[in-house]
Design a protein around this motif. Structure first.
Motif, PDB file in Angstrom:
ATOM      1  N   ALA A   1       0.836  -1.201   0.000  1.00  0.00           N
ATOM      2  CA  ALA A   1       0.000   0.000   0.000  1.00  0.00           C
ATOM      3  C   ALA A   1       0.871   1.251   0.000  1.00  0.00           C
ATOM      4  O   ALA A   1       0.599   2.220  -0.727  1.00  0.00           O
ATOM      5  N   LEU A   2       1.938   1.255   0.807  1.00  0.00           N
ATOM      6  CA  LEU A   2       2.851   2.390   0.833  1.00  0.00           C
ATOM      7  C   LEU A   2       3.572   2.557  -0.503  1.00  0.00           C
ATOM      8  O   LEU A   2       3.792   3.685  -0.973  1.00  0.00           O
ATOM      9  N   ALA A   3       3.942   1.437  -1.123  1.00  0.00           N
ATOM     10  CA  ALA A   3       4.642   1.508  -2.407  1.00  0.00           C
ATOM     11  C   ALA A   3       3.748   2.101  -3.486  1.00  0.00           C
ATOM     12  O   ALA A   3       4.179   2.930  -4.299  1.00  0.00           O
ATOM     13  N   PHE A   4       2.488   1.674  -3.519  1.00  0.00           N
ATOM     14  CA  PHE A   4       1.549   2.245  -4.486  1.00  0.00           C
ATOM     15  C   PHE A   4       1.410   3.750  -4.272  1.00  0.00           C
ATOM     16  O   PHE A   4       1.477   4.540  -5.217  1.00  0.00           O
ATOM     17  N   ALA A   5       1.192   4.154  -3.032  1.00  0.00           N
ATOM     18  CA  ALA A   5       1.002   5.573  -2.724  1.00  0.00           C
ATOM     19  C   ALA A   5       2.240   6.385  -3.070  1.00  0.00           C
ATOM     20  O   ALA A   5       2.146   7.484  -3.627  1.00  0.00           O
ATOM     21  N   ALA A   6       3.416   5.850  -2.761  1.00  0.00           N
ATOM     22  CA  ALA A   6       4.661   6.561  -3.055  1.00  0.00           C
ATOM     23  C   ALA A   6       4.859   6.742  -4.558  1.00  0.00           C
ATOM     24  O   ALA A   6       5.487   7.710  -4.992  1.00  0.00           O
ATOM     25  N   ALA A   7       4.321   5.815  -5.350  1.00  0.00           N
ATOM     26  CA  ALA A   7       4.455   5.902  -6.803  1.00  0.00           C
ATOM     27  C   ALA A   7       3.356   6.744  -7.434  1.00  0.00           C
ATOM     28  O   ALA A   7       3.301   6.883  -8.658  1.00  0.00           O
ATOM     29  N   GLY A   8       2.453   7.299  -6.610  1.00  0.00           N
ATOM     30  CA  GLY A   8       1.420   8.180  -7.137  1.00  0.00           C
ATOM     31  C   GLY A   8       0.079   7.532  -7.372  1.00  0.00           C
ATOM     32  O   GLY A   8      -0.827   8.176  -7.915  1.00  0.00           O
ATOM     33  N   THR A   9      -0.085   6.269  -6.990  1.00  0.00           N
ATOM     34  CA  THR A   9      -1.369   5.585  -7.131  1.00  0.00           C
ATOM     35  C   THR A   9      -2.148   5.694  -5.829  1.00  0.00           C
ATOM     36  O   THR A   9      -1.743   5.120  -4.812  1.00  0.00           O
ATOM     37  N   PRO A  10      -3.253   6.428  -5.784  1.00  0.00           N
ATOM     38  CA  PRO A  10      -4.016   6.567  -4.544  1.00  0.00           C
ATOM     39  C   PRO A  10      -4.647   5.241  -4.137  1.00  0.00           C
ATOM     40  O   PRO A  10      -5.150   4.497  -4.978  1.00  0.00           O
ATOM     41  N   VAL A  11      -4.615   4.956  -2.851  1.00  0.00           N
ATOM     42  CA  VAL A  11      -5.160   3.699  -2.347  1.00  0.00           C
ATOM     43  C   VAL A  11      -6.082   3.966  -1.168  1.00  0.00           C
ATOM     44  O   VAL A  11      -6.048   5.034  -0.550  1.00  0.00           O
ATOM     45  N   PHE A  12      -6.906   2.980  -0.855  1.00  0.00           N
ATOM     46  CA  PHE A  12      -7.748   3.012   0.334  1.00  0.00           C
ATOM     47  C   PHE A  12      -8.003   1.567   0.764  1.00  0.00           C
ATOM     48  O   PHE A  12      -7.916   0.652  -0.060  1.00  0.00           O
ATOM     49  N   PRO A  13      -8.313   1.329   2.035  1.00  0.00           N
ATOM     50  CA  PRO A  13      -8.472  -0.038   2.519  1.00  0.00           C
ATOM     51  C   PRO A  13      -9.896  -0.568   2.326  1.00  0.00           C
ATOM     52  O   PRO A  13     -10.876   0.177   2.415  1.00  0.00           O
ATOM     53  N   CYS A  14      -9.971  -1.864   2.053  1.00  0.00           N
ATOM     54  CA  CYS A  14     -11.245  -2.572   2.015  1.00  0.00           C
ATOM     55  C   CYS A  14     -11.225  -3.693   3.049  1.00  0.00           C
ATOM     56  O   CYS A  14     -10.155  -4.075   3.549  1.00  0.00           O
ATOM     57  N   VAL A  15     -12.395  -4.240   3.347  1.00  0.00           N
ATOM     58  CA  VAL A  15     -12.500  -5.264   4.378  1.00  0.00           C
ATOM     59  C   VAL A  15     -11.603  -6.452   4.054  1.00  0.00           C
ATOM     60  O   VAL A  15     -11.299  -6.727   2.889  1.00  0.00           O
ATOM     61  N   VAL A  16     -11.189  -7.159   5.075  1.00  0.00           N
ATOM     62  CA  VAL A  16     -10.321  -8.318   4.913  1.00  0.00           C
ATOM     63  C   VAL A  16     -11.020  -9.368   4.045  1.00  0.00           C
ATOM     64  O   VAL A  16     -12.139  -9.799   4.343  1.00  0.00           O
ATOM     65  N   GLY A  17     -10.381  -9.745   2.940  1.00  0.00           N
ATOM     66  CA  GLY A  17     -10.936 -10.766   2.064  1.00  0.00           C
ATOM     67  C   GLY A  17     -12.117 -10.320   1.233  1.00  0.00           C
ATOM     68  O   GLY A  17     -12.772 -11.145   0.593  1.00  0.00           O
ATOM     69  N   GLY A  18     -12.418  -9.010   1.201  1.00  0.00           N
ATOM     70  CA  GLY A  18     -13.586  -8.538   0.467  1.00  0.00           C
ATOM     71  C   GLY A  18     -13.365  -7.216  -0.220  1.00  0.00           C
ATOM     72  O   GLY A  18     -12.260  -6.667  -0.237  1.00  0.00           O
ATOM     73  N   LYS A  19     -14.441  -6.652  -0.776  1.00  0.00           N
ATOM     74  CA  LYS A  19     -14.359  -5.436  -1.583  1.00  0.00           C
ATOM     75  C   LYS A  19     -15.035  -4.225  -0.946  1.00  0.00           C
ATOM     76  O   LYS A  19     -14.985  -3.135  -1.511  1.00  0.00           O
ATOM     77  N   ALA A  20     -15.678  -4.392   0.212  1.00  0.00           N
ATOM     78  CA  ALA A  20     -16.369  -3.268   0.833  1.00  0.00           C
ATOM     79  C   ALA A  20     -15.359  -2.303   1.441  1.00  0.00           C
ATOM     80  O   ALA A  20     -14.479  -2.707   2.211  1.00  0.00           O
ATOM     81  N   PRO A  21     -15.434  -1.005   1.117  1.00  0.00           N
ATOM     82  CA  PRO A  21     -14.476  -0.031   1.657  1.00  0.00           C
ATOM     83  C   PRO A  21     -14.571   0.085   3.177  1.00  0.00           C
ATOM     84  O   PRO A  21     -15.656  -0.035   3.763  1.00  0.00           O
ATOM     85  N   LEU A  22     -13.432   0.340   3.801  1.00  0.00           N
ATOM     86  CA  LEU A  22     -13.381   0.597   5.234  1.00  0.00           C
ATOM     87  C   LEU A  22     -13.397   2.090   5.537  1.00  0.00           C
ATOM     88  O   LEU A  22     -13.441   2.473   6.702  1.00  0.00           O
ATOM     89  N   THR A  23     -13.344   2.904   4.515  1.00  0.00           N
ATOM     90  CA  THR A  23     -13.333   4.352   4.705  1.00  0.00           C
ATOM     91  C   THR A  23     -14.758   4.907   4.622  1.00  0.00           C
ATOM     92  O   THR A  23     -15.641   4.300   3.994  1.00  0.00           O
ATOM     93  N   THR A  24     -14.965   6.053   5.205  1.00  0.00           N
ATOM     94  CA  THR A  24     -16.301   6.648   5.275  1.00  0.00           C
ATOM     95  C   THR A  24     -16.874   6.948   3.901  1.00  0.00           C
ATOM     96  O   THR A  24     -18.051   6.689   3.627  1.00  0.00           O
ATOM     97  N   ASN A  25     -16.048   7.470   3.011  1.00  0.00           N
ATOM     98  CA  ASN A  25     -16.512   7.888   1.691  1.00  0.00           C
ATOM     99  C   ASN A  25     -16.030   6.979   0.571  1.00  0.00           C
ATOM    100  O   ASN A  25     -15.947   7.385  -0.591  1.00  0.00           O
ATOM    101  N   GLY A  26     -15.698   5.758   0.925  1.00  0.00           N
ATOM    102  CA  GLY A  26     -15.292   4.794  -0.091  1.00  0.00           C
ATOM    103  C   GLY A  26     -14.084   5.237  -0.878  1.00  0.00           C
ATOM    104  O   GLY A  26     -13.113   5.774  -0.327  1.00  0.00           O
TER     105      GLY A  26
END
Length: 285
Positions: A18-43
């Motif tokens: 995740a840090l490597a993606f962000a450092a290279a300019g690719t924005p990331v956000f976390p999703c639930v373990v083993g799934g696709k539902a976002p863990l952030t408030t605004n997805g």
């Protein structure tokens, strides 16, 4: 875009990736373990390249999957899905034969056994061909990145990089792919003066005209016939494709010409005319 690692399984590896993606300019956000539902408030709207923010997210949930928004300025993704009720391989190979998938830069093996193909990002809309088991993610969508985990009753595997190609690649034309794989349903066609006279379907005559063309004129004849068929609101262009292949064109060449004709007729206003095209009878002489 950042280079995607082939695999990793340790919780620490997810934070590192995740840090490597962000450092290279690719924005990331976390999703639930083993799934696709976002863990952030605004997805996906919360996706970030801020390393401190990324570190906080994965420190709080070390096994969180890694996701990124799709569309410009990042990448679009064509998803070839594999499900218990069917797979998208037939549709994918048909689109590939037509040259519609040539511009991908990364190929990802998905946990279900399908593929994610990465293309340069655009502002196209997301799409889905459910009957074909093919999805498209662009503006307003997001995908999981390797080494995120997919977990269901059928499988528990990670997203994995299979191949890369040197950039910049070429965007996928989702509208053209939809036209090829899922043409509009047949609907009543209006009678056109001098064209579909007496409600006669012009497609058989058009296909016969294309089939008898000699080398050097096959492509032009197919383009003309496809334009006339589009103007007559044809819903199925398979007869023209088959006729062109029988005349000597490859399936890929024929599909490209038909798609070009469809785009041309869609962009050209249709003037009123009494007899702008030859009668269908003239095509069979």
């Amino acid at each position: 875009m950042t280079q995607i690692p082939a695999s990793t399984s340790a919780p620490r590896g997810l934070l590192d990736r995740a840090l490597a993606f962000a450092a290279a300019g690719t924005p990331v956000f976390p999703c639930v373990v083993g799934g696709k539902a976002p863990l952030t408030t605004n997805g996906f709207h919360d996706a970030s390249t801020d390393l401190d923010q990324v570190r906080r997210w994965w420190t709080a949930t070390p096994l969180a999957n890694i996701a990124t928004p799709t569309g410009a300025p990042g990448f679009d993704v064509l998803d070839v899905d594999v499900r218990p009720d069917g797979a998208g391989w037939a549709a994918y190979y048909r689109a590939e034969a037509a040259g519609l998938t040539d511009g991908w830069t990364r190929m990802i093996h998905t946990p279900s056994g399908g593929l994610h193909l990465y293309f340069p990002g655009t502002e196209q809309r997301n799409g889905s061909l459910r009957g074909q088991h093919v999805d498209f993610r662009s503006t307003g969508g997001y995908v999981l990145l390797p080494p995120s985990l997919g977990q269901t009753k059928q499988y528990s595997r990670r997203y994995e990089l299979l191949r890369t190609r040197p950039g910049p690649g070429r965007p996928v034309d989702w509208a053209a792919m939809t036209a090829l794989l899922d043409p509009p349903a047949e609907r009543p066609r209006p009678v056109r003066s001098g064209w579909a006279r007496d409600g006669v379907d012009p497609m058989p005559a058009l296909a016969a005209h294309v089939a008898k063309q000699p080398e050097g004129n096959r492509d032009n004849a197919l383009f003309w016939a496809a334009c006339r068929a589009a103007e007559a609101e044809a819903a199925d262009f398979e007869p023209l494709l088959a006729a062109a292949v029988s005349a000597g064109l490859t399936e890929r060449e024929a599909a490209r010409t038909v798609l070009s004709a469809l785009r041309t007729t869609a962009q050209t206003p249709r003037p009123h005319r009494a007899a702008a095209a030859p009668s269908t009878a003239s095509l069979t002489r």
